[in-house]
Motif scaffolding. Structure first.
Motif, PDB file in Angstrom:
ATOM      1  N   ILE A 147       0.812  -1.215   0.000  1.00  0.00           N
ATOM      2  CA  ILE A 147       0.000   0.000   0.000  1.00  0.00           C
ATOM      3  C   ILE A 147       0.846   1.266   0.000  1.00  0.00           C
ATOM      4  N   ARG A 148       2.139   1.169   0.350  1.00  0.00           N
ATOM      5  CA  ARG A 148       2.999   2.366   0.361  1.00  0.00           C
ATOM      6  C   ARG A 148       4.414   1.984  -0.055  1.00  0.00           C
ATOM      7  N   HIS A 149       5.073   2.933  -0.714  1.00  0.00           N
ATOM      8  CA  HIS A 149       6.504   2.833  -0.999  1.00  0.00           C
ATOM      9  C   HIS A 149       7.191   4.030  -0.367  1.00  0.00           C
ATOM     10  N   TYR A 150       8.420   3.799   0.101  1.00  0.00           N
ATOM     11  CA  TYR A 150       9.209   4.883   0.690  1.00  0.00           C
ATOM     12  C   TYR A 150      10.453   5.070  -0.174  1.00  0.00           C
ATOM     13  N   HIS A 151      10.474   6.156  -0.961  1.00  0.00           N
ATOM     14  CA  HIS A 151      11.546   6.386  -1.922  1.00  0.00           C
ATOM     15  C   HIS A 151      12.562   7.352  -1.341  1.00  0.00           C
ATOM     16  N   GLY A 152      13.852   7.076  -1.571  1.00  0.00           N
ATOM     17  CA  GLY A 152      14.877   7.986  -1.097  1.00  0.00           C
ATOM     18  C   GLY A 152      16.250   7.356  -1.006  1.00  0.00           C
ATOM     19  N   ASP A 204      24.106   3.439   1.186  1.00  0.00           N
ATOM     20  CA  ASP A 204      24.412   4.855   0.959  1.00  0.00           C
ATOM     21  C   ASP A 204      24.893   5.536   2.242  1.00  0.00           C
ATOM     22  N   SER A 205      25.225   4.749   3.283  1.00  0.00           N
ATOM     23  CA  SER A 205      25.829   5.234   4.540  1.00  0.00           C
ATOM     24  C   SER A 205      24.899   6.127   5.341  1.00  0.00           C
ATOM     25  N   VAL A 206      23.610   6.066   5.073  1.00  0.00           N
ATOM     26  CA  VAL A 206      22.634   6.938   5.735  1.00  0.00           C
ATOM     27  C   VAL A 206      21.556   6.077   6.357  1.00  0.00           C
ATOM     28  N   CYS A 207      21.138   6.467   7.572  1.00  0.00           N
ATOM     29  CA  CYS A 207      19.947   5.862   8.189  1.00  0.00           C
ATOM     30  C   CYS A 207      18.801   6.848   7.989  1.00  0.00           C
ATOM     31  N   ARG A 208      17.771   6.418   7.296  1.00  0.00           N
ATOM     32  CA  ARG A 208      16.664   7.317   6.972  1.00  0.00           C
ATOM     33  C   ARG A 208      15.477   7.049   7.892  1.00  0.00           C
ATOM     34  N   VAL A 209      14.858   8.121   8.329  1.00  0.00           N
ATOM     35  CA  VAL A 209      13.710   8.057   9.237  1.00  0.00           C
ATOM     36  C   VAL A 209      12.475   8.452   8.438  1.00  0.00           C
ATOM     37  N   ALA A 258      17.431  12.338   7.496  1.00  0.00           N
ATOM     38  CA  ALA A 258      18.468  11.484   6.921  1.00  0.00           C
ATOM     39  C   ALA A 258      19.647  11.558   7.891  1.00  0.00           C
ATOM     40  N   LEU A 259      19.810  10.513   8.689  1.00  0.00           N
ATOM     41  CA  LEU A 259      20.852  10.508   9.725  1.00  0.00           C
ATOM     42  C   LEU A 259      22.184  10.164   9.070  1.00  0.00           C
ATOM     43  N   SER A 260      22.901  11.199   8.646  1.00  0.00           N
ATOM     44  CA  SER A 260      24.162  10.987   7.939  1.00  0.00           C
ATOM     45  C   SER A 260      25.325  11.273   8.873  1.00  0.00           C
ATOM     46  N   TYR A 302      16.414  16.130  16.622  1.00  0.00           N
ATOM     47  CA  TYR A 302      17.199  17.036  15.785  1.00  0.00           C
ATOM     48  C   TYR A 302      17.897  16.324  14.632  1.00  0.00           C
ATOM     49  N   GLY A 303      17.902  14.995  14.639  1.00  0.00           N
ATOM     50  CA  GLY A 303      18.574  14.259  13.575  1.00  0.00           C
ATOM     51  C   GLY A 303      20.078  14.373  13.622  1.00  0.00           C
TER      52      GLY A 303
END
Length: 483
Positions: A250-255, A278-283, A294-296, A330-331
């Motif tokens: 029902i949903r896609h999360y693109h990024g 991609d070395s990032v944790c995405r919320v 994007a927790l970079s 604050y990320g």
């Protein structure tokens, strides 16, 4: 006119050795009762000399000869019985067996000592408070015999029954890479390199459903305990939300810019976390499909992540060998732990305690929460790449390695109490004995391993095992390596 010079008699040159022998002979002539015999040793003076050395070296010792004279009249058995409550340690010399009076007269007692704070679980209640030294020994007394005994402060491990494999489930056509349990504990789902997600019955192990939609291997799975949703992530950069009432996406999360390796759901708010190459944790916000943060900060692949209700709410492990704590508001990074030397491929949060463990090819380490203080290493090294780990409420931690080794650990002490090796299913190569994912069920009584031979194996504790049949072989460590 000066008189004639007197001629001096020539002095015979004598060596130091000869002079010392002359001196020794004169001393013997003076003091020895029988010429040519060395004087016998004086036992009384030797006894005084040794007791003086002991009293100088151990300043807290005092002579209690007057107090113990009345107790010496009783038998040696009763003397031992009376000294037992005060933790007295009787040391009998070679020449003093049965000499109870001399033992009592030359008793040496240490003053009251402070009990150590951390007492050993094995029943040692503290340091000995008295030492009784037996006199009459003609041999030199060893100082190790009168040293204070200090018990090991390392906690003794709790006995756990060994685990055994009781079911092998086949059905996938590729490596099984991920697993997640339903909160009701009736079914579980597995993601595989054959690009499918399969849902299985926990009790019988039978296949209930197969979901297709990913175009690469499925590396992460999570089931929500607040909604009827299941989330999946894979090497195709896609993060999907499945509605389990309709069994469709029902949903896609693109990024994400590359493959997604790990996935976690926040326990209290509707937030999804994914980490990848991609070395990032995405919320992500689950409902709006928006990326919140994007927790970079990592320099390499984010390969493990877990969340908790309180700060730090997000903890990530990476191939850059670091573990980062994140401030979800604050990320930004709160703390970076740099204890590992190799990639941190797996982490496990303890379900009850405020602590977690992280696994790397060099060591398995335990950290405190929320500050991330290093507690200790596990007491053995698995010596392989550890892909997955899990811990249940009873304090049994399981770690699965790339070589098919499955090790079980006691959480509190770090003792490795069982080492087992998975057996590949018939038709597979021996090199396909690798464990990629681990998970306990909701009760913590069953363990699932997802493996490279395309099978899912289920493990449980051996009901017939007792501490007598499987004794605990534990030696407390002498030196703890910090790194």
């Amino acid at each position: 006119m000066p008189g004639p010079a007197l001629e001096m008699e020539p002095v015979e040159p004598q060596s130091l050795k000869k002079l010392s022998f002359k001196s020794l002979k004169r001393a013997l002539d003076l003091f020895s009762p029988v010429h040519g015999h060395v004087a016998p040793p004086d036992l009384e003076s030797k006894k005084i000399r040794i007791s003086h050395k002991i009293s100088v070296e151990y300043g807290g010792l005092k002579n209690t000869g007057a107090k113990s004279t009345g107790q010496a009249s009783s038998t040696p058995d009763s003397a031992l019985e009376t000294s037992a409550p005060s933790n007295a340690l009787a040391l009998t010399g070679p020449g003093s067996s049965g000499d109870a009076k001399s033992v009592a007269q030359n008793a040496l007692v240490i003053g009251p000592t402070v009990q150590p704070n951390a007492q050993n679980d094995g029943g040692l209640q503290g340091r000995s408070s008295a030492i009784i030294s037996a006199s009459g020994s003609s041999e030199r007394m060893s100082t190790s015999a009168i040293m204070e005994r200090i018990p090991s402060k390392w906690p003794r491990p709790v006995w756990h029954a060994p685990w055994r494999n009781y079911r092998v489930i086949s059905g996938h056509l590729g490596w099984v890479r991920s697993v997640a349990f339903d909160p009701s504990n009736t079914w579980f789902c597995t993601g595989s390199a054959d690009r499918t997600i399969k849902i299985w019955d926990v009790a019988s192990g039978k296949l209930k459903l197969t979901l297709t939609g990913h175009i690469e291997q499925v590396r992460g799975l999570a089931v929500s305990n607040r909604h009827t949703y299941m989330f999946s992530a894979g090497d195709d950069k896609q993060v999907k939300c499945w509605d389990l009432e309709q069994n469709k996406v029902i949903r896609h999360y693109h990024g994400h810019l590359s493959g997604v390796y790990c996935l976690a759901l926040h326990p209290t708010i509707d937030v999804l976390l994914t980490g990848g190459r991609d070395s990032v944790c995405r919320v992500w916000d689950i409902r709006s499909k928006m990326q919140i943060h994007a927790l970079s900060g990592h320099d390499n692949t984010v390969c493990s992540v877990f969340t908790r209700p309180t700060d730090p709410q997000v903890v990530t492990g990476s191939h850059d060998t670091t573990i980062k704590f994140w401030d979800l508001r604050y990320g930004k990074t709160m703390t970076t732990l740099t204890y590992h030397k190799k990639s941190v491929r797996a982490m496990a949060l303890h379900p009850k305690e405020n602590s977690f463990a992280s696994a790397s090819a060099d060591n398995i380490k335990k950290f405190n929460l929320p500050r991330g203080e290093f507690m200790h290493n596990m007491l053995s090294q698995q010596k392989t790449i550890i892909n997955a780990m899990a811990v249940n409420e009873e304090g049994v931690m399981a770690t699965g390695g790339d070589n098919g080794s499955l090790w079980f650990w006691d959480w509190k002490s770090g003792h490795n109490f069982q080492q087992s090796q998975t057996i590949v299913q018939p038709g597979s190569l021996d090199s396909e004995a690798g464990i990629y994912a681990l998970s306990y069920d909701i009760t913590g009584s069953r363990l699932l391993t997802c493996e490279a031979d395309k099978t899912i194996k289920m493990w449980k504790e051996d009901e017939n095992a007792t501490p007598e049949t499987h004794p605990l072989n534990f030696k407390p460590p002498k030196d703890i390596r910090r790194f």
